[in-house]
Design a protein around this motif. Structure first.
Motif, PDB file in Angstrom:
ATOM      1  N   SER A 255       0.823  -1.214   0.000  1.00  0.00           N
ATOM      2  CA  SER A 255       0.000   0.000   0.000  1.00  0.00           C
ATOM      3  C   SER A 255       0.855   1.260   0.000  1.00  0.00           C
ATOM      4  O   SER A 255       0.338   2.363   0.127  1.00  0.00           O
ATOM      5  N   GLY A 256       2.181   1.085  -0.076  1.00  0.00           N
ATOM      6  CA  GLY A 256       3.067   2.237  -0.183  1.00  0.00           C
ATOM      7  C   GLY A 256       3.759   2.658   1.093  1.00  0.00           C
ATOM      8  O   GLY A 256       4.490   3.650   1.100  1.00  0.00           O
ATOM      9  N   TYR A 257       3.553   1.937   2.184  1.00  0.00           N
ATOM     10  CA  TYR A 257       4.133   2.316   3.466  1.00  0.00           C
ATOM     11  C   TYR A 257       5.512   1.691   3.683  1.00  0.00           C
ATOM     12  O   TYR A 257       5.751   0.551   3.295  1.00  0.00           O
ATOM     13  N   THR A 258       6.394   2.443   4.338  1.00  0.00           N
ATOM     14  CA  THR A 258       7.668   1.909   4.806  1.00  0.00           C
ATOM     15  C   THR A 258       7.399   1.254   6.146  1.00  0.00           C
ATOM     16  O   THR A 258       6.651   1.794   6.963  1.00  0.00           O
ATOM     17  N   THR A 259       7.985   0.092   6.381  1.00  0.00           N
ATOM     18  CA  THR A 259       7.705  -0.642   7.619  1.00  0.00           C
ATOM     19  C   THR A 259       8.994  -1.020   8.340  1.00  0.00           C
ATOM     20  O   THR A 259      10.057  -1.106   7.732  1.00  0.00           O
ATOM     21  N   SER A 260       8.842  -1.246   9.641  1.00  0.00           N
ATOM     22  CA  SER A 260       9.931  -1.767  10.473  1.00  0.00           C
ATOM     23  C   SER A 260       9.347  -2.812  11.406  1.00  0.00           C
ATOM     24  O   SER A 260       8.200  -2.689  11.842  1.00  0.00           O
ATOM     25  N   LEU A 261      10.127  -3.818  11.691  1.00  0.00           N
ATOM     26  CA  LEU A 261       9.688  -4.840  12.629  1.00  0.00           C
ATOM     27  C   LEU A 261      10.892  -5.578  13.188  1.00  0.00           C
ATOM     28  O   LEU A 261      11.973  -5.569  12.590  1.00  0.00           O
ATOM     29  N   GLU A 262      10.675  -6.179  14.349  1.00  0.00           N
ATOM     30  CA  GLU A 262      11.689  -7.062  14.924  1.00  0.00           C
ATOM     31  C   GLU A 262      11.268  -8.490  14.636  1.00  0.00           C
ATOM     32  O   GLU A 262      10.087  -8.819  14.670  1.00  0.00           O
ATOM     33  N   ALA A 263      12.251  -9.329  14.356  1.00  0.00           N
ATOM     34  CA  ALA A 263      11.969 -10.740  14.087  1.00  0.00           C
ATOM     35  C   ALA A 263      13.183 -11.571  14.477  1.00  0.00           C
ATOM     36  O   ALA A 263      14.270 -11.025  14.701  1.00  0.00           O
ATOM     37  N   ASP A 264      12.979 -12.866  14.552  1.00  0.00           N
ATOM     38  CA  ASP A 264      14.092 -13.789  14.773  1.00  0.00           C
ATOM     39  C   ASP A 264      14.435 -14.435  13.443  1.00  0.00           C
ATOM     40  O   ASP A 264      13.611 -15.139  12.846  1.00  0.00           O
ATOM     41  N   ALA A 265      15.652 -14.180  12.966  1.00  0.00           N
ATOM     42  CA  ALA A 265      16.109 -14.749  11.705  1.00  0.00           C
ATOM     43  C   ALA A 265      16.773 -16.096  11.959  1.00  0.00           C
ATOM     44  O   ALA A 265      17.437 -16.294  12.978  1.00  0.00           O
ATOM     45  N   ILE A 266      16.590 -17.005  11.025  1.00  0.00           N
ATOM     46  CA  ILE A 266      17.214 -18.322  11.112  1.00  0.00           C
ATOM     47  C   ILE A 266      18.510 -18.281  10.310  1.00  0.00           C
ATOM     48  O   ILE A 266      18.504 -18.056   9.110  1.00  0.00           O
ATOM     49  N   ARG A 267      19.610 -18.499  11.010  1.00  0.00           N
ATOM     50  CA  ARG A 267      20.925 -18.483  10.357  1.00  0.00           C
ATOM     51  C   ARG A 267      21.195 -19.835   9.692  1.00  0.00           C
ATOM     52  O   ARG A 267      20.495 -20.814   9.916  1.00  0.00           O
ATOM     53  N   ALA A 268      22.223 -19.877   8.891  1.00  0.00           N
ATOM     54  CA  ALA A 268      22.578 -21.092   8.148  1.00  0.00           C
ATOM     55  C   ALA A 268      22.865 -22.265   9.079  1.00  0.00           C
ATOM     56  O   ALA A 268      22.574 -23.410   8.745  1.00  0.00           O
ATOM     57  N   ASP A 269      23.414 -21.983  10.265  1.00  0.00           N
ATOM     58  CA  ASP A 269      23.730 -23.065  11.209  1.00  0.00           C
ATOM     59  C   ASP A 269      22.524 -23.503  12.035  1.00  0.00           C
ATOM     60  O   ASP A 269      22.627 -24.357  12.912  1.00  0.00           O
TER      61      ASP A 269
END
Length: 190
Positions: free
Chosen positions: A137-151
């Motif tokens: 819809s055209g909005y810039t967003t920010s969020l916190e998340a837990d990323a899954i690393r390669a290991d």
């Protein structure tokens, strides 16, 4: 017409000696045309030809500056420690900077063409999908998340993304991922 010639001469002045040379050439041609009783039409044709030459030279100068700017931008993006990425309209990675590979622990080839959801925990996927709809819809967003690393380990990240829109059509996102492990540890200590 007066404005056009004014813009032309302002542009031509930026060329220094090229301008002086062309200005001299135009003066000589006008004198020759007057002596030979050349028509006004012929004089205008030659003047327009010279204007096109100056515009061509100006366009080449601008293109050179744009190339230098693009090179500088690429150097900056490749040197930052944050992950910088671009996704297409299907949320697949189409560009990854080295910082992104470092944060995620993956090689570039392992990320390109993959969906962003493949690299976050299940608990964060619905929030990510919601933010994606906001970007559409055209909005810039920010969020916190837990990323899954390669290991297989997870790390907390802050994701800021902006939509890429061309002619009113959503084409994907450009985003920055920052690892916030130390920030989360500080929050826990407080």
């Amino acid at each position: 017409m007066k404005r056009y010639f004014s813009d032309f001469f302002d542009s031509a002045r930026s060329f220094g000696s090229i301008y002086l040379g062309l200005n001299f050439l135009m003066s000589v041609l006008v004198i020759v045309f007057i002596i030979r009783e050349t028509t006004t039409y012929q004089i205008l044709v030659v003047l327009l030809l010279l204007i096109n030459i100056i515009n061509l030279l100006n366009n080449r100068r601008i293109a050179g500056k744009q190339k230098k700017s693009a090179t500088l931008f690429g150097s900056i993006v490749n040197e930052v420690s944050q992950g910088v990425y671009i996704t297409d309209e299907d949320n697949r990675f189409v560009y990854i900077n080295p910082g992104m590979c470092e944060v995620a622990g993956y090689k570039e080839a392992e990320l390109l063409g993959k969906k962003t959801l493949d690299f976050v925990t299940l608990k964060d996927q619905s929030n990510i999908l919601q933010k994606r709809e906001e970007r559409k819809s055209g909005y810039t967003t920010s969020l916190e998340a837990d990323a899954i690393r390669a290991d297989g380990s997870t790390i907390p990240v802050l994701v800021s993304a902006k939509p890429i829109v061309e002619d009113g059509i959503y084409k994907g996102n450009v985003g920055v991922i920052t690892e916030i492990t130390s920030l989360k540890m500080t929050e826990t200590e407080l």
